[in-house]
Design an enzyme around this catalytic site. Structure first.
Site, PDB file in Angstrom:
ATOM      1  N   PHE A  15       0.554  -0.763  -0.022  1.00 10.71           N
ATOM      2  CA  PHE A  15       0.206   0.024  -0.087  1.00 10.71           C
ATOM      3  C   PHE A  15       0.707   1.071   0.357  1.00 10.71           C
ATOM      4  O   PHE A  15       2.231   1.264  -0.141  1.00 10.71           O
ATOM      5  CB  PHE A  15      -1.007   0.306   1.277  1.00 10.71           C
ATOM      6  CG  PHE A  15      -1.121  -0.010   2.680  1.00 10.71           C
ATOM      7  CD1 PHE A  15       0.031   0.747   3.268  1.00 10.71           C
ATOM      8  CD2 PHE A  15      -0.253  -1.814   2.811  1.00 10.71           C
ATOM      9  CE1 PHE A  15      -0.039   0.008   4.855  1.00 10.71           C
ATOM     10  CE2 PHE A  15      -0.181  -1.762   3.889  1.00 10.71           C
ATOM     11  CZ  PHE A  15       0.331  -1.478   5.191  1.00 10.71           C
ATOM     12  N   CYS A  16       0.252   2.421  -0.413  1.00  7.63           N
ATOM     13  CA  CYS A  16       0.710   3.282   0.279  1.00  7.63           C
ATOM     14  C   CYS A  16       2.370   3.859   0.430  1.00  7.63           C
ATOM     15  O   CYS A  16       1.723   3.698   1.307  1.00  7.63           O
ATOM     16  CB  CYS A  16      -0.725   5.115  -0.071  1.00  7.63           C
ATOM     17  SG  CYS A  16      -0.110   6.704  -0.281  1.00  7.63           S
ATOM     18  N   PRO A  17       3.500   4.044  -0.157  1.00 11.43           N
ATOM     19  CA  PRO A  17       3.048   4.593  -2.011  1.00 11.43           C
ATOM     20  C   PRO A  17       3.939   3.000  -2.688  1.00 11.43           C
ATOM     21  O   PRO A  17       4.224   3.569  -3.643  1.00 11.43           O
ATOM     22  CB  PRO A  17       4.699   6.025  -1.566  1.00 11.43           C
ATOM     23  CG  PRO A  17       4.989   5.465  -0.638  1.00 11.43           C
ATOM     24  CD  PRO A  17       3.766   4.795   0.186  1.00 11.43           C
TER      25      PRO A  17
ATOM     26  N   ARG B 191       3.413  15.245  -2.388  1.00  9.61           N
ATOM     27  CA  ARG B 191       3.688  15.640   0.081  1.00  9.61           C
ATOM     28  C   ARG B 191       4.845  15.032   0.022  1.00  9.61           C
ATOM     29  O   ARG B 191       5.549  14.807  -0.174  1.00  9.61           O
ATOM     30  CB  ARG B 191       2.485  14.790   0.112  1.00  9.61           C
ATOM     31  CG  ARG B 191       1.912  13.333   0.764  1.00  9.61           C
ATOM     32  CD  ARG B 191       1.533  12.791   1.356  1.00  9.61           C
ATOM     33  NE  ARG B 191       1.692  11.342   0.966  1.00  9.61           N
ATOM     34  CZ  ARG B 191       0.923  10.116  -0.024  1.00  9.61           C
ATOM     35  NH1 ARG B 191       0.043  10.299  -0.719  1.00  9.61           N
ATOM     36  NH2 ARG B 191       1.217   9.207   0.393  1.00  9.61           N
TER      37      ARG B 191
END
Ligand SMILES: Cc1cc2nc3c(=O)[nH]c(=O)nc-3n(C[C@H](O)[C@H](O)[C@H](O)COP(=O)(O)OP(=O)(O)OC[C@H]3O[C@@H](n4cnc5c(N)ncnc54)[C@H](O)[C@@H]3O)c2cc1C
Lengths: 78, 381
Positions: A15-17, B191
């Protein structure tokens, strides 16, 4: 005509990123004109991957919503 | 016959795991051996403060022996091979050592040659020598373009470059050269760093301090002569002082053993931390492929999970369920400059909700840095 996929990466376990980093790594390793597909289950990928592709000026070929995951298809443009 | 337990690596993950195992298992039931190349335990979070001149580098390394229980044997040697099928590791000097249970805590390591020009063109604070060199560069900096960025993902302690940007801004202001300096922060993501809620918190502070954030900057090369960075996304940034987190890699011995499947990081089960395909080999800390922060606190919360599983196997008893599953817990401080900091606590299922930066969390981080030596490696925290 269907695009030939040179490399498909299953990033559904990450999962992210993770999926975005997989896409960046695969595009970095590809030659211009080659196409990469990344599978992701992470909702963040839907914004992150297209935003990165636009910034890096590659070509977003397809965003396919499949069974509980999304397949992002990108061609290296430069 | 006593079980043979080998822990590879004398950093936070290895020392704590070895101590916890020895505490749970009587010496007659198992021999616990910890192997470390240097025999020195280095407190890496201190590098940030060495670079900004607040801490002396000499205080950041201690003999691993001084942090281990008496019933853990220390072997100062380099592991050069792992044969998981045969249950053996090979040490550079002492030769082959067999094990019944193996714990990999070999950390992450800098790969300065992965990005052309990085070694000569940029500074960093990710090793003691790097941090000391950067301190000199900051001390003699008379103004110009300071660029802070990341030259490879993943890297340990995701908020560290953000913290560095804030602390460097403070330092340059105190030195009277801030007005003559521009500060650019280059993030590989869209970000400030991996953690979204904390990025939302720090981004307005960047604006307040006059630090310009640029997103999606994945550094491809550094030109040390022209003093220019080029990104994979096709942008260029000129600099007078570039501070870039170097790309990281896994320990050579782990990569060459085949346990990483060709990658740099050891694939583990996210709950048990057992290495994929292995029944008696675990990994923790920076060495794993888990998609969470590579941080000392990660290793800290992972160690008890492995110790409980090994103690249960040696003691022929079931593992206590709540103590033998890692839930992804991580806890990190984040300096935001001007004597303030915030804190992030999260796990696999709960993103952090960092409080507004305050003096309290800054003092808490400094207190933790001092208390570390007497608490974390011994499992007292
Ligand atoms: C600038 C900076 C700031 C940081 N700030 C924070 C922070 O605020 N909070 C936080 O939680 N974390 C922070 N970290 C991250 C933290 O230091 C690491 O995540 C942590 O040390 C990982 O622990 P580890 O046990 O996995 O690996 P390490 O502590 O790196 O230990 C690995 C050990 O393995 C040994 N080893 C490697 N290969 C071999 C071999 N072949 N044979 C024998 N021994 C071997 C090494 O000698 C080393 O002792 C920071 C890191 C840096 C660089």
């Amino acid at each position: 005509m269907a695009t030939t996929i040179n490399q498909e990466i299953d990033a559904r376990g990450s999962f992210c990123p993770g999926p975005l980093m997989e896409m960046i790594r695969a595009i970095r390793e590809s030659s211009v004109g080659q196409t990469v597909a990344v599978l992701s289950k992470d909702p963040g990928s839907r914004t992150d991957i297209p935003a990165w592709v636009a910034k890096a000026r590659h070509e977003m070929v397809a965003i396919e919503d499949l069974d509980g995951y999304t397949r992002f298809v990108v061609t290296k443009a430069r | 016959m006593a079980a043979e337990i080998v822990v590879l690596g004398g950093g936070v993950g290895g020392v704590l795991t070895a101590n916890l195992i020895a505490r749970k298992i009587p010496r007659t039931a198992a021999r616990v051996r910890l192997v470390d190349t240097t025999g020195l335990h280095v407190y890496q979070p201190g590098f940030l403060y060495v670079a900004t001149g607040a801490v002396n580098g000499g205080s950041l390394a201690r003999d691993v022996r001084s942090l281990l229980r008496d019933d853990v044997d220390l072997v100062v040697d380099e592991a050069v091979g792992i044969d998981a099928a045969a249950g053996k590791i090979e040490l550079a000097r002492e030769g082959v050592v067999g094990y019944d249970y193996l714990v990999l805590a070999t950390g992450s390591h800098l790969d300065l040659d992965q990005v052309p020009g990085l070694r000569d063109g940029a500074q960093h604070f990710y090793s003691l020598a790097g941090a000391e060199r950067l301190r000199e560069a900051l001390r003699t900096f008379t103004g110009g373009r300071l660029v802070v960025g990341v030259a490879g993902m993943p890297y340990k302690c995701p908020p560290a470059p953000v913290e560095f940007a804030f602390l460097a801004e403070d330092l340059l202001r105190r030195r009277g050269v801030r007005a003559a300096t521009t500060i650019d922060f280059l993030s590989p993501l869209n970000r400030a760093f991996t953690i979204e809620s904390a990025s939302r918190l720090v981004e307005p502070i960047f604006v307040e301090r006059g630090i310009a954030m640029h997103t999606f900057v994945n550094i491809e090369s550094v030109d040390p002569v022209a003093r220019r960075l080029t990104s994979l996304e096709g942008e260029e940034f000129g600099y007078d002082l570039a501070v870039l987190v170097p790309p990281h890699k896994g320990a050579d011995v782990v990569v060459s053993s085949g346990l990483t499947g060709g990658g740099q990081w050891v694939p583990v089960d996210r709950g048990s931390l057992l290495v994929e395909g292995q029944a008696n080999v675990w990994a923790l800390g920076d060495a794993t492929n888990l998609p969470i922060s590579k941080a000392g606190s990660t290793a800290h919360f992972e160690a008890p999970v492995i110790a409980e599983q090994i103690a249960a196997l040696v003691g022929h008893r079931p593992a206590r369920p709540v103590h033998s599953r890692y839930e992804g817990k991580v806890m990190c401080f984040l300096e935001t400059g001007r004597g303030k900091a915030t804190m992030m606590r999260f796990d696999y299922d709960h993103p952090p909700n960092p409080p507004r930066p305050s003096r309290f969390w800054h003092l808490a981080k400094l207190a933790f840095n001092r208390a570390y030596w007497f608490t974390v490696p011994q499992g007292r925290f």
